[in-house]
Motif scaffolding. Structure first.
Motif, PDB file in Angstrom:
ATOM      1  N   PHE A 129       0.767  -1.345  -0.420  1.00  0.00           N
ATOM      2  CA  PHE A 129       0.538   0.115  -0.078  1.00  0.00           C
ATOM      3  C   PHE A 129       0.801   1.208  -0.293  1.00  0.00           C
ATOM      4  N   ASP A 130       0.382   2.794  -0.874  1.00  0.00           N
ATOM      5  CA  ASP A 130       1.233   3.094  -0.574  1.00  0.00           C
ATOM      6  C   ASP A 130       0.713   4.121  -0.299  1.00  0.00           C
ATOM      7  N   THR A 131       1.779   4.868   1.033  1.00  0.00           N
ATOM      8  CA  THR A 131       1.851   5.839   2.057  1.00  0.00           C
ATOM      9  C   THR A 131       2.366   7.211   1.832  1.00  0.00           C
ATOM     10  N   SER A 132       3.071   6.861   0.534  1.00  0.00           N
ATOM     11  CA  SER A 132       3.880   8.192   0.561  1.00  0.00           C
ATOM     12  C   SER A 132       2.772  10.230   0.037  1.00  0.00           C
ATOM     13  N   LYS A 133       1.987   9.528  -0.181  1.00  0.00           N
ATOM     14  CA  LYS A 133       0.546  10.269  -0.889  1.00  0.00           C
ATOM     15  C   LYS A 133       0.328  11.169   0.568  1.00  0.00           C
ATOM     16  N   VAL A 134      -0.309  10.069   1.385  1.00  0.00           N
ATOM     17  CA  VAL A 134      -0.610  10.523   2.507  1.00  0.00           C
ATOM     18  C   VAL A 134       0.569  11.807   3.554  1.00  0.00           C
ATOM     19  N   LYS A 135       2.013  11.071   3.282  1.00  0.00           N
ATOM     20  CA  LYS A 135       2.840  11.646   3.782  1.00  0.00           C
ATOM     21  C   LYS A 135       3.542  12.765   2.803  1.00  0.00           C
ATOM     22  N   ASP A 136       3.204  12.537   1.904  1.00  0.00           N
ATOM     23  CA  ASP A 136       3.779  14.054   1.580  1.00  0.00           C
ATOM     24  C   ASP A 136       2.929  15.441   2.089  1.00  0.00           C
ATOM     25  N   GLU A 193       3.684  19.039   3.721  1.00  0.00           N
ATOM     26  CA  GLU A 193       3.232  20.437   2.584  1.00  0.00           C
ATOM     27  C   GLU A 193       3.147  21.732   3.913  1.00  0.00           C
ATOM     28  N   LYS A 194       2.688  20.894   4.882  1.00  0.00           N
ATOM     29  CA  LYS A 194       1.781  22.222   5.825  1.00  0.00           C
ATOM     30  C   LYS A 194       2.543  21.620   7.551  1.00  0.00           C
ATOM     31  N   GLU A 195       2.104  23.222   7.745  1.00  0.00           N
ATOM     32  CA  GLU A 195       2.717  22.844   9.515  1.00  0.00           C
ATOM     33  C   GLU A 195       1.901  22.671  10.083  1.00  0.00           C
ATOM     34  N   PRO A 196       1.902  21.775  11.512  1.00  0.00           N
ATOM     35  CA  PRO A 196       0.888  21.687  12.444  1.00  0.00           C
ATOM     36  C   PRO A 196       0.286  23.178  12.918  1.00  0.00           C
ATOM     37  N   ILE A 197      -1.209  23.008  12.878  1.00  0.00           N
ATOM     38  CA  ILE A 197      -2.356  24.145  13.380  1.00  0.00           C
ATOM     39  C   ILE A 197      -1.425  24.822  14.734  1.00  0.00           C
TER      40      ILE A 197
END
Length: 217
Positions: free
Chosen positions: A144-151, A155-159
């Motif tokens: 299962f490709d998890t790279s999309k979730v991680k990528d 790109e974002k910072e935690p709120i």
């Protein structure tokens, strides 16, 4: 496979292949077993999906090597657990590799380190020390490709971030575990309580509140 001796001073195994010295990567046994224990927890958990592909995913682990880390990743389609282990010594190994294995278990030994070799020709991962050897054969399965979730997260910072005691958070969530229905987690700020609620039922609605703890500076 040739003669093998342990170099305690330099902390690696030395294996002789036809007179040639080959060094294998070494990892801390405690770190490896900790990662495997986390993977086994996901493997044991029943999923609400009845889907053959997800059952295969849940019973396998993806091991990726990219110097200086050996990464162990497992998912059941709903969550991803990843552990990175620092390789203590490495030489004459392929630069990178990844392999999917199943039927993994704790490496039982009194030694503090485990030596690991990846054999790309035979598609096996071998773990050994002076007492034990485990050989895992790669399974022919596209993980299962998890790279999309991680990528998307990179790109974002935690709120904001909240520091909590894991046991209290887990206990609060276990209240809703029996029915295995969606649970709502509400955050109101970095130092505000976390509110966990279940779906509204006819005559009842469960709610748990978990207080944050002060962060060590």
């Amino acid at each position: 496979m040739g003669k093998c001796r342990w170099n305690r001073k330099e902390n690696y195994y030395v294996v002789l292949y036809l007179g040639k010295v080959v060094l294998y990567m070494v990892v801390n046994k405690k770190d490896w077993n900790s990662a495997i224990k986390n993977a086994l927890e996901i493997k044991r958990t029943k999923t609400i999906f009845i889907n053959k592909n997800h059952e295969i995913i849940k019973n396998s682990i993806h091991i990726i090597y990219h110097y200086p880390y050996l990464k162990l990743e497992i998912t059941d389609g709903f969550r991803v657990h990843e552990t990175k282990i620092m390789v203590e010594s490495k030489e004459n190994q392929e630069d990178d590799f990844d392999i999917v294995i199943s039927d993994f278990d704790i490496f039982k030994s009194k030694e503090k380190e485990i030596t690991i070799i990846y054999d790309s020709k035979n598609a096996i991962l071998k773990l050994f020390d002076l007492q034990n050897t485990i050989v895992y054969k790669a399974i022919n399965f596209e993980y299962f490709d998890t790279s999309k979730v991680k990528d998307s997260l990179k790109e974002k910072e935690p709120i904001f971030e909240i520091c909590v005691t894991p046991k209290f958070l887990i206990d609060a969530l276990k209240v809703f575990e029996e029915k295995n229905t969606p649970t709502f987690i509400s955050f109101y700020g970095e130092i505000q309580p976390i509110v966990i609620t279940g779906l509204q039922e006819e005559n009842k609605k469960d709610e748990n509140i978990v207080l944050p703890i002060a962060r060590k500076k």
